[in-house]
Enzyme design. Structure first.
Site, mmCIF file in Angstrom:
data_model
loop_
_atom_site.group_PDB
_atom_site.id
_atom_site.type_symbol
_atom_site.label_atom_id
_atom_site.label_comp_id
_atom_site.label_asym_id
_atom_site.label_seq_id
_atom_site.Cartn_x
_atom_site.Cartn_y
_atom_site.Cartn_z
ATOM 1 N N HIS A 143 -12.959 16.695 -41.073
ATOM 2 C CA HIS A 143 -13.426 17.800 -40.231
ATOM 3 C C HIS A 143 -12.641 19.098 -40.426
ATOM 4 C CE1 HIS A 143 -15.293 14.542 -37.427
ATOM 5 N NE2 HIS A 143 -16.053 14.806 -38.462
ATOM 6 N N THR A 194 -9.639 6.163 -32.447
ATOM 7 C CA THR A 194 -10.952 6.813 -32.539
ATOM 8 C C THR A 194 -11.980 6.009 -31.760
ATOM 9 O OG1 THR A 194 -12.782 7.426 -34.010
ATOM 10 C CG2 THR A 194 -11.271 5.738 -34.833
ATOM 11 N N SER A 195 -12.873 6.732 -31.072
ATOM 12 C CA SER A 195 -13.924 6.057 -30.302
ATOM 13 C C SER A 195 -15.054 5.579 -31.213
ATOM 14 C CB SER A 195 -14.477 7.016 -29.246
ATOM 15 O OG SER A 195 -14.982 8.178 -29.882
#
Ligand code: NAD
Length: 240
Positions: free
Chosen positions: A121, A191-192
């Site tokens: 990202h 992290t989800s």
């Protein structure tokens, strides 16, 4: 040492091809808030949800509000790497870890010494003028009043981060997929696993040592070979 930690240590000790895939939870112990924890950004009060503010449309239409949120919550320049970042860098130096694939934009893996980092990202450390392309460091953005503008041409500056509605860089995806598909041990942490397409990259893993280290449960817990619920900095520290 719990049985789970012992097993993780055994897998790490026996591998020279570990890949780590992480998210915002890796940096919460460095005091950068994530999105979905109870004290994460989704549970704080803003006029819009973070995913709306951090979208391309919102950035173009309402850059003042975007930068108010971004500078306050995403641009935390005094943050320091924590035990998780340092352990991953140590494994890389020892020739055990081949790559870190991160959804984070904070640059803390590199600050800890990691070299092979795929930033899916982008990074708050790179910013460029949308008109003339001139590059700027993060301090320039933090110190600018309101919307940061180029000191050469006056154009609006955009952080080199992937906003919602924007595509990921093909070369970075290619590198990440290649590392994940060749990994012997894949450790997923902090992290989800709900932000796509990033979360889908773990499907390229073909091994049988898929480890999930997360504070809360994730949609992929059942697919993992080992699940450790805890804070990642503490878990990695306990490996010795
Ligand atoms: P998320 O907020 O959706 O999920 C974070 C997950 O990490 C949660 O499941 C939480 O329980 C867990 N967690 C929190 N602290 C932890 C800890 N100390 N140890 C282990 N687990 C912990 O984050 P995401 O999945 O990365 O998705 C959010 C998106 O937001 C990403 O795309 C990322 O780019 C961006 N983001 C980045 C940063 C950063 O760069 N530090 C910060 C916030 C958001």
């Amino acid at each position: 040492m719990t049985d789970e930690i012992r097993k993780l240590k055994e897998w790490i000790d026996g591998s020279s091809n570990i890949v780590f895939f992480g998210g915002a939870g890796v940096s919460t112990e460095s005091n950068i808030p994530d999105f979905r924890s109870v004290d994460g950004l989704y549970n704080q009060q803003y006029d819009y949800p973070p995913e709306t503010i951090l979208s391309h449309t919102f950035f173009m239409r309402n850059p003042e509000e975007f930068y108010r949120f971004y500078k306050d919550k995403m641009l935390i320049l005094d943050a320091k790497p924590n035990a998780a970042h340092y352990k991953l860098a140590e494994w890389e130096r020892q020739g055990k870890l081949q790559a870190v694939v991160t959804q984070n934009i904070d640059g803390l893996h590199q600050a800890a010494g990691s070299k092979a980092v795929y930033e899916l990202h982008g990074s708050v450390h790179r910013n460029y003028c949308m008109k003339c392309g001139k590059f700027f460091g993060p301090e320039y953005i933090k110190e600018a009043e309101g919307v940061p503008r180029c000191d050469a041409c006056g154009g609006m500056i955009k952080p080199d981060v992937v906003l919602y509605e924007e595509g990921l860089d093909n070369d970075i995806i290619g590198g990440a997929v290649s590392a994940i598909s060749r990994a012997d041990v894949l450790i997923i942490g902090g992290t989800s696993l709900v932000v796509y397409p990033a979360a889908g990259l773990i499907d390229y893993y073909r091994g049988h040592k898929l480890v999930l280290v997360n504070k809360s449960s994730t949609p992929r817990d059942r697919a993992a070979d080992l699940v450790i619920n805890g804070k990642i900095g503490e878990v990695f520290s306990s490996l010795g």
